[in-house]
Every structure is written in structure tokens, then in C-alpha cells.
Scaffold this active site. Structure first.
Site, PDB file in Angstrom:
ATOM      1  N   THR A 197      -2.169  -0.357   0.274  1.00 41.00           N
ATOM      2  CA  THR A 197      -1.006  -0.046   1.095  1.00 41.00           C
ATOM      3  C   THR A 197      -0.820  -1.036   2.236  1.00 41.00           C
ATOM      4  OG1 THR A 197      -2.229   1.451   2.571  1.00 41.00           O
ATOM      5  CG2 THR A 197      -1.279   2.410   0.570  1.00 41.00           C
ATOM      6  N   ASP A 198       0.380  -0.975   2.810  1.00 36.60           N
ATOM      7  CA  ASP A 198       0.679  -1.773   3.996  1.00 36.60           C
ATOM      8  C   ASP A 198       0.418  -0.936   5.247  1.00 36.60           C
ATOM      9  OD1 ASP A 198       2.840  -0.027   4.203  1.00 36.60           O
ATOM     10  OD2 ASP A 198       4.301  -1.485   3.466  1.00 36.60           O
ATOM     11  N   THR A 199       0.859  -1.396   6.403  1.00 35.20           N
ATOM     12  CA  THR A 199       0.568  -0.679   7.649  1.00 35.20           C
ATOM     13  C   THR A 199       1.263   0.679   7.736  1.00 35.20           C
ATOM     14  OG1 THR A 199       2.312  -1.908   8.771  1.00 35.20           O
ATOM     15  CG2 THR A 199       0.067  -2.760   8.983  1.00 35.20           C
TER      16      THR A 199
ATOM     17  N   GLN B  72       1.271   2.659   5.212  1.00 35.58           N
ATOM     18  CA  GLN B  72       0.570   3.359   4.132  1.00 35.58           C
ATOM     19  C   GLN B  72       1.436   3.541   2.887  1.00 35.58           C
ATOM     20  OE1 GLN B  72      -1.439   6.866   5.600  1.00 35.58           O
ATOM     21  NE2 GLN B  72      -2.825   5.641   6.827  1.00 35.58           N
ATOM     22  N   ILE B  73       2.350   2.587   2.673  1.00 37.42           N
ATOM     23  CA  ILE B  73       3.184   2.532   1.463  1.00 37.42           C
ATOM     24  C   ILE B  73       2.598   1.443   0.571  1.00 37.42           C
ATOM     25  CG2 ILE B  73       5.474   1.960   0.565  1.00 37.42           C
ATOM     26  CD1 ILE B  73       6.617   3.037   3.221  1.00 37.42           C
TER      27      ILE B  73
END
Length: 138
Positions: free
Chosen positions: A15-17, A19-20
Site C-alpha cells: 500500500t501507499d501512505t 493504505q491503498i
């Protein structure tokens, strides 16, 4: 063709920052689903075949994103064979959660003979390999 399906759970590192799931991971998920699909047929993306080594490197990959997938969520990836050519195979992928479509992708691979120095030469998909793919398409 009845789609081949795998289930996944999003891991934090995917995930990215926010959370995706980072878009690049969809291509990894497609590759994992393709490998599992082929394994279920007794095949692989690289393997010895009739006294030579063959491989199916990707020559095209696309993915369209409709809804995000977040850390710790479960989803399914469905695999279908969209096109079986003389030398290539195109897989379709559909990412779902419940009854919602999250993303759709495609990957095209070309069958190649792998030489002693790992050089690739496009060849027709061997008859036995093709037969297993055709059977899965029914």
C-alpha cells in the site's frame, strides 16, 4: 470459459501512505493469478517442454482501476483466456470484492524458445501446451 479464481489479502507493504494498494501491485497480482492458473493445468510460464526450454514473456500489460483496495481487505482475481493465437496468449483479469468490480487488466505473452545464453526466439505454442489451454477455455 469458467474463470479461474484466486483470493488475496492486501499486505501492508503493498500500500501507499493512504493504505491503498499501489497501482504497480495489480500487475504482480495478475502475474500471481496467471502462474496459479497455469500451475492448475500442469503448466508454467517457463518450463522444459519436449527437450527444450520454453518461456512466455509478457509483451503487453494493462490495467484499469475503478475502486481502491485497502490494507487487510480480501479480494479475488479471476483469470480467463481472452485470445489464444499461434504464438501468443492474452489473459483477462477481473479484480472483485463481493459483487463489485475493482479493476480489470490484460496481459499478453508470447511463446519463446529459450536458448543456452537465455536468448529468446518466438515460436508457435507447442501442441500439447496449446491443448491444455484450449481445454481450459471450454
Amino acid at each position: 470459459m469458467t474463470p479461474f479464481r484466486i483470493k488475496r489479502r492486501v499486505e501492508f507493504h503493498e500500500t501507499d501512505t493512504a493504505q491503498i494498494v499501489h497501482f504497480s501491485n495489480f500487475f504482480r497480482y495478475m502475474e500471481c493469478a496467471e502462474v496459479e492458473f497455469l500451475r492448475s493445468l500442469g503448466l508454467s510460464v517457463t518450463m522444459p517442454w519436449e527437450s527444450e526450454k520454453i518461456g512466455l514473456p509478457r509483451v503487453s500489460a494493462t490495467c484499469d482501476f475503478f475502486k481502491p483496495i485497502r490494507f487487510d481487505e480480501e479480494f479475488e482475481v479471476a483469470v480467463t483466456i481472452e485470445r489464444l493465437g499461434n504464438k501468443s496468449v492474452t489473459y483477462g483479469f477481473e479484480f472483485t470484492r463481493g459483487d463489485g468490480v475493482l479493476a480489470k487488466g490484460k496481459v499478453t505473452s508470447v511463446c519463446c524458445r529459450v536458448g543456452p545464453a537465455n536468448e529468446l526466439e518466438p515460436i508457435a505454442i507447442p501442441a500439447g501446451y496449446r491443448a491444455k489451454l484450449e481445454q481450459a477455455m471450454k
